[in-house]
Design a protein around this motif. Structure first.
Motif, PDB file in Angstrom:
ATOM      1  N   LEU A 312      -6.177 -57.935 -22.112  1.00  0.00           N
ATOM      2  CA  LEU A 312      -7.008 -58.064 -23.300  1.00  0.00           C
ATOM      3  C   LEU A 312      -8.440 -57.873 -23.475  1.00  0.00           C
ATOM      4  O   LEU A 312      -9.094 -57.955 -22.405  1.00  0.00           O
ATOM      5  CB  LEU A 312      -6.813 -59.692 -23.768  1.00  0.00           C
ATOM      6  CG  LEU A 312      -5.375 -60.182 -23.782  1.00  0.00           C
ATOM      7  CD1 LEU A 312      -5.392 -61.692 -23.893  1.00  0.00           C
ATOM      8  CD2 LEU A 312      -4.488 -59.455 -24.688  1.00  0.00           C
ATOM      9  N   GLN A 313      -8.710 -57.273 -24.622  1.00  0.00           N
ATOM     10  CA  GLN A 313     -10.349 -56.928 -24.867  1.00  0.00           C
ATOM     11  C   GLN A 313     -11.351 -58.464 -24.889  1.00  0.00           C
ATOM     12  O   GLN A 313     -10.822 -59.377 -25.038  1.00  0.00           O
ATOM     13  CB  GLN A 313     -10.561 -56.238 -26.157  1.00  0.00           C
ATOM     14  CG  GLN A 313      -9.939 -54.906 -25.981  1.00  0.00           C
ATOM     15  CD  GLN A 313     -10.129 -54.124 -27.208  1.00  0.00           C
ATOM     16  OE1 GLN A 313     -10.457 -54.780 -28.267  1.00  0.00           O
ATOM     17  NE2 GLN A 313      -9.691 -52.813 -27.247  1.00  0.00           N
ATOM     18  N   ASN A 314     -12.289 -58.259 -24.372  1.00  0.00           N
ATOM     19  CA  ASN A 314     -13.141 -59.297 -24.453  1.00  0.00           C
ATOM     20  C   ASN A 314     -13.594 -59.697 -25.954  1.00  0.00           C
ATOM     21  O   ASN A 314     -13.549 -58.942 -27.005  1.00  0.00           O
ATOM     22  CB  ASN A 314     -14.623 -58.757 -24.336  1.00  0.00           C
ATOM     23  CG  ASN A 314     -14.863 -58.788 -22.400  1.00  0.00           C
ATOM     24  OD1 ASN A 314     -13.873 -59.349 -21.770  1.00  0.00           O
ATOM     25  ND2 ASN A 314     -15.940 -58.346 -22.083  1.00  0.00           N
ATOM     26  N   LEU A 315     -13.504 -61.019 -26.083  1.00  0.00           N
ATOM     27  CA  LEU A 315     -13.534 -61.416 -27.535  1.00  0.00           C
ATOM     28  C   LEU A 315     -15.076 -62.082 -27.750  1.00  0.00           C
ATOM     29  O   LEU A 315     -15.817 -62.749 -26.971  1.00  0.00           O
ATOM     30  CB  LEU A 315     -12.706 -62.673 -27.796  1.00  0.00           C
ATOM     31  CG  LEU A 315     -11.127 -62.295 -27.721  1.00  0.00           C
ATOM     32  CD1 LEU A 315     -10.053 -63.577 -27.698  1.00  0.00           C
ATOM     33  CD2 LEU A 315     -10.831 -61.437 -28.801  1.00  0.00           C
ATOM     34  N   ARG A 316     -15.707 -61.994 -29.151  1.00  0.00           N
ATOM     35  CA  ARG A 316     -16.829 -62.339 -29.539  1.00  0.00           C
ATOM     36  C   ARG A 316     -16.771 -63.960 -29.699  1.00  0.00           C
ATOM     37  O   ARG A 316     -15.724 -64.541 -30.437  1.00  0.00           O
ATOM     38  CB  ARG A 316     -17.303 -61.779 -30.851  1.00  0.00           C
ATOM     39  CG  ARG A 316     -18.461 -62.241 -31.349  1.00  0.00           C
ATOM     40  CD  ARG A 316     -19.805 -61.836 -30.605  1.00  0.00           C
ATOM     41  NE  ARG A 316     -20.978 -61.644 -31.351  1.00  0.00           N
ATOM     42  CZ  ARG A 316     -21.835 -62.525 -31.356  1.00  0.00           C
ATOM     43  NH1 ARG A 316     -21.613 -63.590 -30.734  1.00  0.00           N
ATOM     44  NH2 ARG A 316     -22.938 -62.430 -31.965  1.00  0.00           N
ATOM     45  N   TYR A 324     -19.738 -62.901 -25.273  1.00  0.00           N
ATOM     46  CA  TYR A 324     -18.516 -62.337 -25.371  1.00  0.00           C
ATOM     47  C   TYR A 324     -17.578 -63.260 -23.921  1.00  0.00           C
ATOM     48  O   TYR A 324     -18.322 -63.563 -22.989  1.00  0.00           O
ATOM     49  CB  TYR A 324     -18.602 -60.967 -25.035  1.00  0.00           C
ATOM     50  CG  TYR A 324     -18.785 -60.106 -26.208  1.00  0.00           C
ATOM     51  CD1 TYR A 324     -17.828 -59.545 -27.125  1.00  0.00           C
ATOM     52  CD2 TYR A 324     -20.073 -59.898 -26.502  1.00  0.00           C
ATOM     53  CE1 TYR A 324     -18.077 -58.732 -28.166  1.00  0.00           C
ATOM     54  CE2 TYR A 324     -20.323 -59.254 -27.736  1.00  0.00           C
ATOM     55  CZ  TYR A 324     -19.553 -58.755 -28.467  1.00  0.00           C
ATOM     56  OH  TYR A 324     -19.763 -57.925 -29.573  1.00  0.00           O
ATOM     57  N   GLN A 326     -13.723 -63.070 -21.693  1.00  0.00           N
ATOM     58  CA  GLN A 326     -12.708 -62.582 -21.621  1.00  0.00           C
ATOM     59  C   GLN A 326     -11.463 -63.574 -21.559  1.00  0.00           C
ATOM     60  O   GLN A 326     -11.328 -64.472 -20.421  1.00  0.00           O
ATOM     61  CB  GLN A 326     -12.569 -61.928 -20.007  1.00  0.00           C
ATOM     62  CG  GLN A 326     -11.297 -61.555 -19.395  1.00  0.00           C
ATOM     63  CD  GLN A 326     -10.895 -59.952 -20.157  1.00  0.00           C
ATOM     64  OE1 GLN A 326     -11.775 -59.274 -20.291  1.00  0.00           O
ATOM     65  NE2 GLN A 326      -9.743 -60.221 -20.533  1.00  0.00           N
ATOM     66  N   PRO A 327     -10.392 -63.469 -22.480  1.00  0.00           N
ATOM     67  CA  PRO A 327      -9.423 -64.551 -22.371  1.00  0.00           C
ATOM     68  C   PRO A 327      -8.259 -64.261 -21.338  1.00  0.00           C
ATOM     69  O   PRO A 327      -8.419 -63.317 -20.664  1.00  0.00           O
ATOM     70  CB  PRO A 327      -8.832 -64.166 -23.815  1.00  0.00           C
ATOM     71  CG  PRO A 327      -9.119 -62.574 -23.919  1.00  0.00           C
ATOM     72  CD  PRO A 327     -10.335 -62.340 -23.419  1.00  0.00           C
ATOM     73  N   ILE A 351      -3.790 -63.471 -31.717  1.00  0.00           N
ATOM     74  CA  ILE A 351      -5.090 -64.025 -30.965  1.00  0.00           C
ATOM     75  C   ILE A 351      -6.154 -64.792 -32.127  1.00  0.00           C
ATOM     76  O   ILE A 351      -6.226 -63.911 -33.354  1.00  0.00           O
ATOM     77  CB  ILE A 351      -5.905 -63.304 -30.238  1.00  0.00           C
ATOM     78  CG1 ILE A 351      -5.258 -62.980 -28.928  1.00  0.00           C
ATOM     79  CG2 ILE A 351      -7.205 -63.994 -29.932  1.00  0.00           C
ATOM     80  CD1 ILE A 351      -5.907 -62.314 -27.923  1.00  0.00           C
ATOM     81  N   ASP A 353      -9.459 -64.485 -33.444  1.00  0.00           N
ATOM     82  CA  ASP A 353     -10.529 -64.117 -33.002  1.00  0.00           C
ATOM     83  C   ASP A 353     -11.829 -64.468 -33.746  1.00  0.00           C
ATOM     84  O   ASP A 353     -12.928 -63.956 -33.539  1.00  0.00           O
ATOM     85  CB  ASP A 353     -10.400 -62.458 -33.455  1.00  0.00           C
ATOM     86  CG  ASP A 353     -10.115 -62.307 -34.848  1.00  0.00           C
ATOM     87  OD1 ASP A 353     -10.044 -63.108 -35.812  1.00  0.00           O
ATOM     88  OD2 ASP A 353     -10.077 -61.060 -35.222  1.00  0.00           O
ATOM     89  N   ASP A 354     -11.525 -65.586 -34.409  1.00  0.00           N
ATOM     90  CA  ASP A 354     -12.850 -66.346 -35.106  1.00  0.00           C
ATOM     91  C   ASP A 354     -13.306 -67.653 -34.232  1.00  0.00           C
ATOM     92  O   ASP A 354     -13.138 -68.438 -34.659  1.00  0.00           O
ATOM     93  CB  ASP A 354     -12.475 -66.780 -36.424  1.00  0.00           C
ATOM     94  CG  ASP A 354     -13.857 -67.262 -37.086  1.00  0.00           C
ATOM     95  OD1 ASP A 354     -14.810 -66.886 -36.778  1.00  0.00           O
ATOM     96  OD2 ASP A 354     -13.416 -67.788 -38.135  1.00  0.00           O
TER      97      ASP A 354
END
Length: 410
Positions: A312-316, A324, A326-327, A351, A353-354
């Protein structure tokens, strides 16, 4: 040049290995198909509902006494809703008497005037396959046969059983109808909803009935001597992990059997329908043998494996110090698969993402769903791996302005 030759050589080895694996899998399935004399059969992975083997899975056949699984399903439902209780004492009337049932049918040996608890009626239905017990319960829960059958068919529709129709609570009629795929789904739903049924009913090897407490002193009964009634499931105690479920036989359907076994954290459901044989006892033996073949195939050819979690990409994370994160994806469910099937598993990511700080470690923010050949296998949780603290005043004000501008521009 040497590297190119090595690559080609490794590709050939890998391709040969995959081909041999596929051939072995196909051979095992072909061997099973040749050994089965049943008109129709299905093997289901309980955890996922995935079909691991199928022979004429949609063929409609009278289920015979396997019908009683639906009768028990509705009885457990009534218990859960508080409409009846296991310890309730039922006085048997003519509808539930064994003398009201056809000759040579399976019986618990109920007699008008006997007093029996609801739980004992359920045991008589599951173990002795008592047609009289089925009618006694239907008379209470319908109330009456017709109303109860309506509830059976309503439940079948609720479960999405498209090839299923019931006309009685015991399966004696040739006009009851079900397919092996439908019955595997029914068995799965029943065990999912009421797993205690396997312990308190279906794994019992025998019952003894009638007992003195079932015979009030002021009534003269024709049946007074207790009799030991063996479970019609002859694989109990003989096949590793087997703890249910139900047999069935009438002339029109032949010999049927739904067996379920639990090994290594995995449960399989095998449905065999439409075995015809020269003698009754040969049919009983053959349906048990072919149920064993199905279960053996499942446990020998399929193994519990854990789907690989996607990266999974890093999330803001808004208003946070880290900005940021890492989930973290929890381990996926163990799924019965062939060794070569792991590479065919795909995933869908859902996911939120907010994200806004602060967030505690372990907070769930979504899930990953896994699929194989269109069948849903299960999900993994997506979580925050560590505490995410609020950022500085500058970071919070900045993020507020960014979110305001993005909302205004959208």
């Amino acid at each position: 040049m040497i590297f190119k030759k090595i690559s080609i050589y490794l590709f050939i080895i890998g391709f040969s290995f995959m081909t041999s694996m596929l051939f072995a899998d196909s051979k095992a399935q072909e061997d099973l198909e040749q050994e089965l004399t049943a008109q129709a059969a299905v093997l289901m992975d309980f955890n996922t509902g995935r079909i691991l083997f199928e022979k004429n899975g949609n063929q409609v056949i009278p289920p015979a006494s396997m019908t009683k699984v639906m009768t028990l399903f509705l009885t457990y439902e009534a218990l859960e809703e508080g409409r009846i209780h296991k310890e309730d004492l039922i006085t048997i009337d003519e509808a539930g008497s064994s003398f009201s049932r056809p000759p040579f049918s399976s019986l618990m040996l109920l007699e008008e005037g006997q007093q029996v608890t609801v739980l004992d009626l359920m045991k008589g239905l599951a173990v002795a396959s008592g047609n009289d017990a089925a009618y006694a319960l239907a008379h209470i829960l319908g109330p009456g046969k017709e109303a109860f059958v309506d509830k059976m068919n309503a439940k079948a529709r609720e479960l999405g059983l498209k090839n299923t129709r019931f006309v009685d609570p015991d399966g004696w009629s040739e006009f009851d109808a079900v397919s092996p795929l439908d019955f595997a789904s029914l068995g799965r739903a029943y065990i999912q909803e009421y797993p205690e049924a396997l312990v308190e009913l279906h794994s019992l090897q025998f019952i003894v009935y009638p007992l003195p407490e079932n015979l009030p002193d002021n009534v003269d009964f024709r049946i007074q001597v207790p009799r030991k009634k063996l479970n019609t499931n002859i694989l109990l105690g003989k096949y590793e992990g087997l703890d249910g479920l139900k047999t069935g036989y009438i002339d029109e359907s032949g010999f049927n059997f739904t067996g379920t076994a639990f090994r290594g954290g995995q449960r399989l459901i095998a449905v065999i329908m439409g075995i015809h044989s020269e003698s009754y006892y040969q049919g009983i033996r053959r349906r048990a043998d072919e149920t064993e073949l199905l279960l053996d195939y499942g446990f020998n050819e399929f193994y519990p494996q854990f789907p690989k979690a996607p990266e999974l990409q890093n999330l803001r994370v808004w208003f946070s110090r880290d900005e940021y994160i890492q989930p973290q994806v929890s381990e996926g469910p163990a799924v019965m698969m062939r060794k070569d099937e792991m590479n065919s598993v795909y995933s869908q990511i859902h996911i939120n993402d907010d994200l806004k700080a602060p967030i505690s470690a372990g907070t769930g923010i979504g899930r990953v769903d896994y699929y194989l050949e269109g069948t849903f296998l299960g999900s993994s949780d997506v979580q925050i791996s560590h505490d995410v603290e609020e950022g500085s005043i500058y970071q919070r004000v900045r993020d507020s302005l960014i979110r305001w501008w993005e909302k205004r521009s959208s």
